[in-house]
Design a protein around this motif. Structure first.
Motif, PDB file in Angstrom:
ATOM      1  N   LEU A 156      55.270   8.809  47.063  1.00 20.84           N
ATOM      2  CA  LEU A 156      54.535  10.063  46.924  1.00 20.84           C
ATOM      3  C   LEU A 156      53.649   9.957  45.685  1.00 20.84           C
ATOM      4  N   ILE A 157      52.354  10.011  45.884  1.00 21.02           N
ATOM      5  CA  ILE A 157      51.403   9.937  44.786  1.00 21.02           C
ATOM      6  C   ILE A 157      50.836  11.331  44.554  1.00 21.02           C
ATOM      7  N   LEU A 163      46.323  11.023  37.630  1.00 22.58           N
ATOM      8  CA  LEU A 163      47.161  10.516  38.704  1.00 22.58           C
ATOM      9  C   LEU A 163      48.600  10.431  38.223  1.00 22.58           C
ATOM     10  N   LEU A 164      49.504  11.066  38.962  1.00 17.59           N
ATOM     11  CA  LEU A 164      50.916  11.059  38.603  1.00 17.59           C
ATOM     12  C   LEU A 164      51.708  10.421  39.729  1.00 17.59           C
ATOM     13  N   ILE A 165      52.852   9.948  39.401  1.00 16.39           N
ATOM     14  CA  ILE A 165      53.694   9.340  40.427  1.00 16.39           C
ATOM     15  C   ILE A 165      55.142   9.710  40.127  1.00 16.39           C
ATOM     16  N   ASN A 166      55.900  10.039  41.163  1.00 16.88           N
ATOM     17  CA  ASN A 166      57.293  10.417  40.909  1.00 16.88           C
ATOM     18  C   ASN A 166      58.143   9.175  40.660  1.00 16.88           C
ATOM     19  N   SER A 167      59.287   9.361  40.062  1.00 16.55           N
ATOM     20  CA  SER A 167      60.086   8.222  39.595  1.00 16.55           C
ATOM     21  C   SER A 167      60.696   7.420  40.738  1.00 16.55           C
ATOM     22  N   GLN A 168      60.579   7.936  41.972  1.00 17.77           N
ATOM     23  CA  GLN A 168      61.149   7.227  43.120  1.00 17.77           C
ATOM     24  C   GLN A 168      60.150   6.244  43.741  1.00 17.77           C
ATOM     25  N   GLN A 169      58.973   6.095  43.153  1.00 22.61           N
ATOM     26  CA  GLN A 169      57.882   5.429  43.854  1.00 22.61           C
ATOM     27  C   GLN A 169      58.179   3.990  44.263  1.00 22.61           C
ATOM     28  N   ASN A 170      58.988   3.297  43.511  1.00 23.22           N
ATOM     29  CA  ASN A 170      59.248   1.900  43.856  1.00 23.22           C
ATOM     30  C   ASN A 170      60.565   1.709  44.593  1.00 23.22           C
ATOM     31  N   TRP A 180      47.912   6.472  53.079  1.00 28.04           N
ATOM     32  CA  TRP A 180      47.256   5.163  52.977  1.00 28.04           C
ATOM     33  C   TRP A 180      48.329   4.114  53.149  1.00 28.04           C
ATOM     34  N   GLU A 181      48.026   3.086  53.897  1.00 26.73           N
ATOM     35  CA  GLU A 181      48.996   2.024  54.163  1.00 26.73           C
ATOM     36  C   GLU A 181      48.558   0.735  53.477  1.00 26.73           C
ATOM     37  N   ILE A 182      49.500   0.106  52.820  1.00 25.32           N
ATOM     38  CA  ILE A 182      49.288  -1.226  52.269  1.00 25.32           C
ATOM     39  C   ILE A 182      50.476  -2.073  52.701  1.00 25.32           C
ATOM     40  N   GLU A 183      50.210  -3.020  53.560  1.00 31.69           N
ATOM     41  CA  GLU A 183      51.248  -3.860  54.157  1.00 31.69           C
ATOM     42  C   GLU A 183      52.290  -2.969  54.821  1.00 31.69           C
ATOM     43  N   ASP A 184      53.550  -3.036  54.393  1.00 36.38           N
ATOM     44  CA  ASP A 184      54.599  -2.258  55.055  1.00 36.38           C
ATOM     45  C   ASP A 184      54.948  -0.997  54.281  1.00 36.38           C
ATOM     46  N   HIS A 185      54.067  -0.546  53.411  1.00 35.63           N
ATOM     47  CA  HIS A 185      54.353   0.606  52.560  1.00 35.63           C
ATOM     48  C   HIS A 185      53.382   1.734  52.889  1.00 35.63           C
ATOM     49  N   THR A 186      53.923   2.926  53.105  1.00 34.83           N
ATOM     50  CA  THR A 186      53.107   4.106  53.371  1.00 34.83           C
ATOM     51  C   THR A 186      53.098   5.004  52.145  1.00 34.83           C
ATOM     52  N   TYR A 187      51.905   5.383  51.699  1.00 38.76           N
ATOM     53  CA  TYR A 187      51.748   6.269  50.550  1.00 38.76           C
ATOM     54  C   TYR A 187      51.254   7.631  51.031  1.00 38.76           C
ATOM     55  N   LEU A 199      62.368  12.635  50.726  1.00 40.04           N
ATOM     56  CA  LEU A 199      62.146  12.183  49.364  1.00 40.04           C
ATOM     57  C   LEU A 199      61.786  13.349  48.446  1.00 40.04           C
ATOM     58  N   ILE A 200      60.973  14.271  48.937  1.00 39.41           N
ATOM     59  CA  ILE A 200      60.619  15.464  48.154  1.00 39.41           C
ATOM     60  C   ILE A 200      61.865  16.274  47.817  1.00 39.41           C
TER      61      ILE A 200
END
Length: 408
Positions: free
Chosen positions: A7-8, A15-22, A106-113, A42-43
């Motif tokens: 979740l971006i 731009l902020l990112i939650n601590s679960q991003q990775n 947005w998708e990058i490889e197997d990761h959805t943002y 996740l939210i």
């Protein structure tokens, strides 16, 4: 199963990112492996029960109308037998799932943002454990800064076809977010998904149709032969679109499969058991035989050829006769017509539910058993005399068929 979802958060130029991003967000098999459902989980896991209707994120939605709160209160105590789906007790889960069906991705490889646009007043609802400006060197950060996530090149229309509460109530005492399920499985970056509740008379206008690539008609608790005004209206809409918008394709699942068949001249009848018991639904897993020439169709050529697959089923009616120029490519013991595609390749349908997982089907079955005072989920699953399903997992081939058709 785990699906990578981040979740971006974007506030102005910050731009902020939650601590679960990775971290991988755990998604149960019963969730249908949907990234929209994973994002909602996740939210709630990270921020608790935020009432989305009080934030600026509600400006383009009518979230208050999505949940039938009275029905929710009546049924919430019955969730005890579905321990795997405890998150479904949280009413805010449905609001967030609906939000993520339209939130930019947005998708990058197997990761959805999932990209969430906030304003300053929203910060009173979100407590970030790790607030920082993102490194602009990374692709996803550049996508956000340049606004690429707000652009789209394809439009897919999803039609809600359940009378009750926007199709959010399904099976005994169990809520399913149908649009969230389909959207989270099939939506790709730079796609716009629009949802219309045709049971309430909501349809896309001419300008939207001019931009539309595919119309999806999912399952319903209604039968296509029911004397309901909205079903007749939907058939007229389908015929009008088919005749006047030659670039639009149709994909039908279960009820949608049957409705497309009936609309173009086919025949739909109740299953044999439903003739005796009107409330009968066939729930289970079943082997389906696929014709070899199915894999010669242009949009399915890249799929690995297979003579059969295990499908997940939940239906009370079958297509007994296909329309002219519709070709049957799959059959099972309970339904002669399981997969069809029209000769012009504009209409594709499956009687089964590739969007459901095998565990989800078993949960439906156990819900019925429990509501009738019979067995719990574990007892039902381990019953050696249970012949309603094979204990093999449903194949992903059905999902891939739908995905190839949507993207072709």
């Amino acid at each position: 199963m785990q699906i990578k979802v981040s979740l971006i958060f974007h506030i102005g130029q910050q731009l902020l990112i939650n601590s679960q991003q990775n971290q991988n967000c755990t998604v149960l098999e019963s969730d249908g492996n949907s990234c929209a459902i994973a994002a909602a989980k996740l939210i709630i896991k990270q921020f608790g029960s935020i009432d989305i209707t009080k934030t600026s994120l509600n400006k383009h939605h009518n979230f208050e109308k999505i949940i039938n709160w009275e029905a929710y209160q009546q049924t919430k105590d019955s969730y005890n037998y579905i321990r795997e789906l405890e998150i479904y007790r949280n009413p805010h889960f449905y609001l967030w799932t609906r939000f993520f069906t339209t939130a930019p991705i947005w998708e990058i490889e197997d990761h959805t943002y999932y990209i969430i646009e906030l304003i300053d007043q929203d910060l009173i609802y979100f407590s970030f454990n790790n607030r920082r400006e993102l490194n602009k060197k990374h692709t996803i950060e550049q996508v956000i800064l340049e606004g690429q996530h707000l652009k789209y090149n394809r439009t897919i229309i999803f039609l809600c076809v359940k009378d009750f509460d926007q199709g959010r109530y399904h099976a005994p005492k169990m809520y399913i977010d149908t649009i969230g399920l389909f959207n989270g499985i099939y939506r790709r970056k730079q796609e716009r998904w629009l949802c219309y509740n045709v049971t309430q008379g909501s349809y896309p206008d001419e300008e939207i149709l001019k931009q539309t690539n595919v119309i999806i008609i999912p399952g319903s608790t209604s039968s296509v032969y029911d004397e309901k005004a909205w079903i007749r209206s939907l058939q007229n809409f389908i015929l009008n679109v088919y005749e006047n918008y030659s670039d639009i394709k149709f994909m039908g699942i279960c009820f949608g499969f049957q409705l497309l068949a009936q609309t173009f001249g086919g025949i739909v009848v109740p299953c044999k058991n439903r003739i005796k018991h009107k409330g009968f639904y066939y729930y289970g897993n079943e082997k389906l035989t696929i014709k070899n020439d199915f894999f010669q169709i242009e949009c399915f050529k890249e799929l690995t050829q297979n003579d059969n697959l295990i499908i997940n089923k939940a239906h009370g009616d079958i297509v007994s006769k296909l329309p002219e120029k519709f070709i049957n490519y799959g059959s099972s013991k309970t339904a002669e017509n399981e997969i069809f595609i029209s000769e012009d390749l504009r209409i594709f349908g499956m009687q089964s539910h590739p969007e459901y997982s095998s565990q989800q089907i078993l949960l439906f079955i156990s819900g019925i058993q429990f509501s009738e005072g019979n067995k719990c989920f574990e007892d039902y699953y381990n019953d050696p005399n249970n012949k309603n399903f094979v204990k093999e997992k449903g194949d992903v081939l059905g999902l891939l068929m739908c995905h190839k058709f949507l993207q072709y």
